[in-house]
Design an enzyme around this catalytic site. Structure first.
Site, PDB file in Angstrom:
ATOM      1  N   SER A  65       0.897  -1.315  -0.003  1.00 16.13           N
ATOM      2  CA  SER A  65      -0.106  -0.025  -0.039  1.00 16.13           C
ATOM      3  C   SER A  65       0.816   1.069  -0.171  1.00 16.13           C
ATOM      4  CB  SER A  65      -0.989  -0.016   1.392  1.00 16.13           C
ATOM      5  OG  SER A  65       0.007  -0.126   2.183  1.00 16.13           O
ATOM      6  N   LYS A  93       0.892   4.948   7.109  1.00 19.23           N
ATOM      7  CA  LYS A  93       0.008   6.046   5.903  1.00 19.23           C
ATOM      8  C   LYS A  93       0.844   7.004   5.775  1.00 19.23           C
ATOM      9  CE  LYS A  93      -2.810   2.106   4.682  1.00 19.23           C
ATOM     10  NZ  LYS A  93      -2.593   1.619   3.549  1.00 19.23           N
TER      11      LYS A  93
END
Length: 295
Positions: free
Chosen positions: A61, A125
């Site tokens: 990701s 993230k």
């Protein structure tokens, strides 16, 4: 008159006699070993709480910045101390001590809001939105506070998704403040490349994966269970769900759930390598990703 302090001494070659004499105690080896182990454990815990912790990247990701198999060093005091800075996240206190606001563009490690009270799993993230920001995507173009982020094409790349090579389009994005990041895209018409307007609540943050089409991040409903008091920490606008696939994601990240800032890729191994199998290290080691400072 000058007051003096007397220091009692005993000559090393003169035996001490009388009722006050005591035989010198000798610590048993097992006691000394136990003391050393306890001392080492205390040092490790202190370092784990106040300095750094390791983190293994489990997915694609964050490509092309981070790869599955990267071992990342995280600074646990970059944003102050929270209960998640302590092993097993004991419920000793709420909020943060010595709190500091993250910088836009930081790579942050955090607990997933819906699991923060129970999980030992960390997530990673890129921090895109600060409290009060308005965040939106239109056909892949990121808007922050209604202003389009500078987006320039970069040479196309290949995404390594668990050993499967996927061609991707890449862009350089320059966030407000001047930090440039490289992102992956499957195409501007991909799901979640067009969204509603996210208004980031106070004491909350909006995060996204650099691999924009392979990241269940703050664009997606956090799927908080009904009832618990934490569900109101970062309230979610359900009208945003109509723009993106019906998948459970991160939602907004409460400031108290931040673990720290990712600083360094210490080393990296390809998928399939195991720390318990030394024979797999040599063939799986990515030499070009060792001691790689993160921006």
């Amino acid at each position: 008159m000058t007051e003096t302090t007397a220091i009692e001494t005993t000559a090393p070659d003169m035996p001490v006699t009388g009722a006050s004499a005591r035989p010198r105690s000798r610590k048993r080896p097992e006691i000394e070993l136990s003391t050393a182990i306890i001392a080492a454990a205390i040092v490790v815990i202190i370092a784990r709480v106040f300095l750094v912790q390791p983190f293994l990247i489990p997915s694609a990701s964050m490509q092309p910045t981070l790869y599955e198999g990267d071992y990342v060093i995280v600074s646990t005091m970059s944003y102050g101390l929270s209960r998640h800075s302590i092993p097993f996240s004991p419920p000793l206190f709420n909020g943060r001590i010595f709190s500091r606001v993250p910088d836009r563009g930081d790579i942050v490690v955090f607990k997933l809001p819906r699991e923060a009270a129970t999980t030992r799993v960390d997530y990673i993230k890129r921090l895109i939105g600060l409290p009060g920001d308005r965040i939106q995507l239109k056909r892949g173009q990121l808007y922050i506070n209604d202003v389009p982020v500078i987006r320039k094409p970069a040479p196309n790349g290949v995404e390594d998704d668990g050993g499967v090579a996927l061609p991707v389009t890449r862009y350089w994005e320059t966030l407000p403040g001047g930090r440039a990041i490289l992102t992956n895209s499957y195409g501007d018409d991909s799901p979640a490349e067009t969204t509603g307007v996210y208004v980031v609540p106070q004491h909350c943050y909006f995060v996204m994966g650099d691999n924009r089409d392979n990241s269940l991040d703050s664009r997606f409903d956090p799927a908080m269970p009904a009832g618990p008091p934490r569900s109101a920490t970062c309230p979610w606008d359900a009208s945003l769900d109509k723009f993106i696939p019906d998948d459970a994601g991160v939602g907004y990240v409460p400031e108290e759930d931040l673990v720290g800032k990712a600083q360094l890729v210490l080393f990296s191994t390809k998928p399939g390598a195991s720390l318990l199998n030394p024979k797999s290290w040599a063939s799986s080691f990515r030499s070009d990703r060792a001691f790689l400072w993160l921006k």
